[in-house]
Design an enzyme around this catalytic site. Structure first.
Site, PDB file in Angstrom:
ATOM      1  CE  LYS A 261      -4.221 -13.843  -3.590  1.00  0.00           C
ATOM      2  NZ  LYS A 261      -4.604 -14.170  -4.949  1.00  0.00           N
ATOM      3  CD  GLN A 321     -13.935 -15.145  -9.974  1.00  0.00           C
ATOM      4  OE1 GLN A 321     -13.373 -15.946 -10.700  1.00  0.00           O
ATOM      5  NE2 GLN A 321     -13.431 -13.959  -9.695  1.00  0.00           N
ATOM      6  CG  ASP A 356      -8.206 -14.908  -3.821  1.00  0.00           C
ATOM      7  OD1 ASP A 356      -7.688 -15.850  -4.459  1.00  0.00           O
ATOM      8  OD2 ASP A 356      -8.246 -13.737  -4.239  1.00  0.00           O
ATOM      9  CG  ASP A 392     -14.098 -11.811 -14.488  1.00  0.00           C
ATOM     10  OD1 ASP A 392     -13.390 -10.832 -14.766  1.00  0.00           O
ATOM     11  OD2 ASP A 392     -13.707 -12.786 -13.811  1.00  0.00           O
ATOM     12  CG  ASN A 393     -11.362 -14.712 -16.611  1.00  0.00           C
ATOM     13  OD1 ASN A 393     -10.764 -14.330 -17.616  1.00  0.00           O
ATOM     14  ND2 ASN A 393     -10.891 -14.572 -15.395  1.00  0.00           N
ATOM     15  CD  GLU A 421     -11.849 -10.186 -18.542  1.00  0.00           C
ATOM     16  OE1 GLU A 421     -10.745  -9.744 -18.231  1.00  0.00           O
ATOM     17  OE2 GLU A 421     -12.347 -11.210 -18.025  1.00  0.00           O
ATOM     18  CE  LYS A 534      -5.946  -6.113 -11.401  1.00  0.00           C
ATOM     19  NZ  LYS A 534      -5.568  -7.253 -12.272  1.00  0.00           N
ATOM     20  CE1 TYR A 535      -5.760  -7.939  -6.412  1.00  0.00           C
ATOM     21  CE2 TYR A 535      -4.269  -6.525  -7.660  1.00  0.00           C
ATOM     22  CZ  TYR A 535      -4.958  -7.719  -7.515  1.00  0.00           C
ATOM     23  OH  TYR A 535      -4.828  -8.693  -8.467  1.00  0.00           O
TER      24      TYR A 535
END
Lengths: 681, 681
Positions: A261, A321, A356, A392-393, A421, A534-535
């Site tokens: 991204k 992930q 992604d 995360d998640n 989270e 983040k990017y």
């Protein structure tokens, strides 16, 4: 349960087993889902266990709390106290971190019943010769099972009951607590007990922590350069001085290139775009590798050690992930779902596609090797000195996996901290905490009005959640820039900081965005930051005079110095006439702190607080002092009604310590405290 | 749970077992102590079961309610409906009386997830060829396990997905509910389920009954004679006309002579004293014998049959204790405690002695033969046609005994009713109900003020008690003549009757003492009757003009005619300005009854009621009619505020039925209803 002594002299055929126990044990608290999940506590705390324990008739009932740490072979026995109305209480002090089990045991005590009844008959002047013989037999029956000194003492007591003596001597014998204690000890084998319940004892940081999140790649000294662990290390003194003790990094692993991204989450990245750290894995490695531009494993070790010297734990992001470029994708295709066309199933939320990201297939036939490998990732970083993980998640991974992983990890390393989270539905948030997560993100970010905050804190601290769900309040995260901050300016940041840091003993900020008041959304209505870190790599002007660093430093100091703020559940809300002002107190022993916050940060709000004096430990008669812990000013208050006025441009909050009533008079009206770094307006 | 279809085409080593299920099932309601005890319901009722059912991620979750009656081999499956926020609901209609089990099952439904996601992609115009192949494989995987028509239908559906067709045809295929239903049926084997919970289905009389207690020996036609079952039989038309359907007798067995109590519970009886029926057992026999002066077993059979013809069940008193003259004392000394001097242990509450009563020793080594014999007593009277038992002081007998006894009895005779006469501490009252008692005496007698009644009814109907504790309200018993009745005169009797009969669907009176307003205590401060029927034969003037028989008849008729009064739990309190007046409504479907009672029975009280219209099913806009069910008067009301005035000398209560709004106007002010048997004052 048949006490041998009850058999008396009647000749009857021996029947077995004995009848089921007469004692009922109900409503053991605390407990989560009947013991299916552990309640959570902190090493060194005392725990009160209560239960209803009762039996038919008028016999004396005895209740005992049984406690054991996993691995201990015998129960520790704690006598319970009758509170009235068949409710019993037992208190024990927790030892070191780890898993404990507890239960409530009860029995009908025939000896105590006999003591109680015989004393009454003695006092009523009745003939008790038959009763004394009954007592002697009770003692002898137990003596037959006992050994050594116990047996001898019981036989002697029995002989004394049979020896002619005056009524006063009998009364003394009946009140012999030493004999009663021996009888009580041996009575334990007639007990019945409640189901076993579980308790998880964590380290103190699990219950009291201040988190600071930053992107290491944005910490380079050189403009445009990629930050490194060395750069972060140079920030440690500042972060420690502000008072944080957990420093959390987004994933530090190699970042994928496929479908990377671009800035502001654009679907197509430019050549120079650095990508999202959550797209984990590239040719350089996966979850056990370090992004080369951040440094080496040695650099990481150095950073972890340096942080520890500042009292800071490095927290890593556990994001299970993969980017399409992750080595697992090639080496372990069996851990991913495959589509009929032979491609790997990417993440999606139809009709949206996240090409992604490849999620793991937690239901794969190869789940055992997958789960073992995922645990191996934690093991690896624990071996590198990491003790804290932000997960995360977790709500998008199989629930039984978390219960297994955290139990396995905490068996080996009971001091580990896992922060969930999960910003999702209430039942799932609660379930993850039950399954073992040490701390949890919350809805705090979206609770801004007085009603919302009061309701939410009441739910967290007055329902069963208090036993297992440890909130961690964040006014902002890289994913959430709430409208309150977008629109409220510096006063909103101050108010939300004070709320987060004083409502919840665990809290955190995403910095330097927070202390510098970064408040521009990607587009109107979005909670994403414009030019989100983040990017892309960002630069922050830490020296800005507008920085909230001094206030953050003061708030974290106040938290450390006041035990009332080192716990979450003992919170009490007080009435304020003005609906834009919230007032609540926290208490730990004699330490009582009252917090008052102006939630409407556009202008000054005033109002009368009506304090619930009993909740503050005050009697309403004597005067008492309050100290503003930010400004240091001290005021004398009296009674329950007090006026407050909060100018948001100065500081939209009071943090006041209630002092024990003192004799010397100090007359001074309560006024707006002056923040130490600012002149009064 | 691994759906076979998820295995896809990837070659992996076969591992087993499959991973633990991803679905969490929590907070199943109703349930008592996690299923340890049954919830209670009535045959023919519908039961709603709710649970939190959820899984990680975005997959579709399916929840199913499983129900089975004991003895059934397979679960009945009831689809559950998602209420929102992860809460699910399933409703089933109960069949006949007996024990049931239920559980909530859940699973991740991969086929429904695929249907849902693929439809969204189709609607978004995305290429779904790969998805269609995935669906075909899901269908084929299940087809391999299915048989016959199911397998054929699934294979055909798979083939259709693979056949070239336009997008509209695909949409129709995706929405084919017949195929989805087959997939759903076969998905059940991937379910996980909650622990099993228990449900006890009783006969309708368990939930709705009107009890009348009398001493048969006081029913003789001849003054001074000992009444008989034949005498009682002559009373049946009167009792049936009053509307009672349970006729309860104190123990009907031979009465002991040793230590017999005299009139007014005097320690020494005179020769002519008849003794307390609870001192069970004499030379003529024990718990399976009939007191000779009452009649023969044939007389008893005749009475039971005659009562049945009037719709009345005869209830016997189950008092598990013996007079010293009971045959058990000689024949089974092993069932009693023996003192060291060789005497049998009498009942005592030190320093008080009750030498006329020998309690059983529930902890005797011979407990099995004792328990069997006590069960044999119930078996015996059940064989004589008795279906209802009032159990004397169950809280002084071993708790596990009751659970065993009632379970055994109800397994053979699920329509039996056991009323627990325990006036003791709250936990014990609740426990006895959990252990199986069908109905329970309550604290109603001692709940007289508005606050007391509101609190108590709220506890009974708004806490977990509602699931297993069926109250039976008694304004008086032979043991309890409350001060309210002693001091309140006839109005107090009327008020307490209406309260008991309309607050609780089960209620009873001790007559004729009640309808004749007997109110003289043994001494001031005592709740015992002077010249209590417990110790002597009494004569009652049933023809007295002051008798409350007409009001009792009216109230019982109103109870039968209004479903709202045939249930206890749906009760709602309404605000009344005057604290001496209580107002509450009950509702069952469209039947709504509003009761208003003057609790201060010395003079007339008036006040404004503020009705919670929503709880009455009214919208507050339309006018509505109320019918006074005692007087038959009908009034038109409007809005939520209405005036009431209650003259205790006429009738200190309204029982009003709220009628559906009608079009035709009737203007008439609300006024004191005139009792049909009385002229207006």
């Amino acid at each position: 349960m048949t006490s041998p002594a009850r058999r008396g002299q009647t000749k009857v055929p021996i029947e077995s087993p004995p009848p089921p126990p007469r004692v009922a044990i109900e409503h053991v608290t605390p407990g989560v889902d009947g013991g299916r999940f552990p309640v959570k506590r902190i090493a060194g705390e005392t725990v009160e266990v209560q239960a209803d324990v009762f039996a038919d008739g008028h016999d004396v009932v005895v209740a005992t709390l049984l406690v054991a740490k996993d691995g201990e072979e015998a129960w520790n026995r704690v006598p319970m106290r009758h509170l009235g109305n068949d409710r019993w209480s037992g208190v024990f002090k927790l030892g070191s971190v780890g898993c404990y089990r507890y239960a409530v045991a009860g029995r009908v005590d025939h000896f105590e019943t006999w003591r109680h009844d015989t004393l009454i008959k003695l006092e009523a002047g009745q003939d008790i010769n038959v009763e004394l013989e009954m007592g002697a037999r009770l003692l002898e029956e137990v003596a037959a099972f006992a050994e050594g000194d116990d047996a001898a003492a019981l036989r002697a007591a029995a002989a004394a009951l049979r020896a002619p003596s005056d009524r006063q001597a009998v009364a003394r014998q009946l009140q012999d607590e030493a004999v009663a204690a021996i009888m009580g000890r041996h009575g334990a084998r007639f007990e019945t007990s409640s189901p076993k319940l579980r308790l998880m004892v964590d380290s103190s940081k699990a219950a009291f922590s201040a988190w600071y999140e930053l992107f290491p790649r944005s910490r380079a000294a050189e403009p445009g350069a990629h930050g490194t662990f060395r750069d972060v290390e140079r920030q440690l003194p500042r972060i420690a001085a502000m008072g944080f003790d957990v420093l959390y990094f987004p994933p530090i692993h190699p970042i994928g290139r496929s479908f990377r991204k671009g800035k502001n989450n654009q679907v197509v990245a430019q050549e120079e775009d650095v990508g999202s750290p959550w797209a984990i894995g590239g040719p350089e490695g996966g979850h056990k590798a370090i992004h080369p531009q951040l440094g080496t494993l040695a650099d990481f070790h150095h950073l972890v050690d340096a942080a520890k010297e500042h009292g800071i734990d490095i927290a890593l992001d556990l994001a299970y992930q993969c980017s399409p470029d992750h080595p697992y994708v090639r080496e372990h295709p069996e851990w991913f779902k495959r589509r009929p066309d032979g491609t790997v199933q990417y993440a999606e939320n139809p009709p949206k596609k996240y090409q992604d990201i490849y999620p793991f297939d937690f239901e794969t036939l190869a789940w055992r090797s997958l789960w073992d490998e995922l645990k191996g990732i934690v093991d690896y970083w624990v071996a590198q000195g990491v003790r804290v993980f932000r997960v995360d998640n977790p709500h998008t991974k199989a629930l039984p996996f978390w219960e297994w992983l955290i139990a396995e990890e905490k068996r080996e390393h009971p001091d580990l901290i896992f922060l969930a989270e999960a910003f999702t539905r209430p039942r799932m948030m609660a379930r993850l905490a039950k399954l073992g997560f040490t701390q949890s993100y919350t809805y705090f970010t979206w609770r801004n009005s007085r009603w919302e905050l009061t309701q939410y804190l009441t739910e967290l601290t007055r329902t069963e959640l208090r036993e297992y769900f440890r909130p961690n309040f964040w006014p902002n995260t890289p994913d959430i820039l709430h409208a309150t901050l977008q629109n409220g300016g510096r006063p909103a940041f101050m108010a939300r900081l004070v709320l987060a840091a004083t409502m919840s003993a665990n809290y955190g900020i995403y910095g330097p965005a927070f202390e510098l008041g970064e408040a521009t959304p990607r587009e109107p209505g979005s909670e994403e930051y414009l030019h989100s870190e983040k990017y892309e790599i960002k630069r922050w002007d830490l020296g800005s005079p507008a920085s909230l660093e001094p206030l953050i430093t003061a708030v974290n100091r106040i938290r450390r110095e006041n035990p009332a703020l080192r716990q979450t559940n003992d919170i009490h809300f007080h009435q304020v006439d003005n609906e834009n002002v919230i007032a609540y107190s926290k208490r730990s022993g004699s330490n009582v702190v009252l917090i008052v916050v102006n939630l409407e940060t556009r202008w000054t709000h005033s109002g009368w607080i009506t304090l619930d004096l009993a909740s503050l430990g005050l009697d309403g008669v004597e005067e008492y002092d309050v100290t503003d812990l930010v400004s240091g000013a001290r005021f004398r208050w009296r009674g329950d009604r007090n006026y407050v006025e909060l100018n948001p441009d100065v500081l939209p909050a009071h943090i006041l310590r209630i002092e024990h009533p003192r004799p010397e008079p100090v007359t001074q009206p309560i006024q707006q405290p002056v923040a130490p770094w600012q002149e009064p307006s």
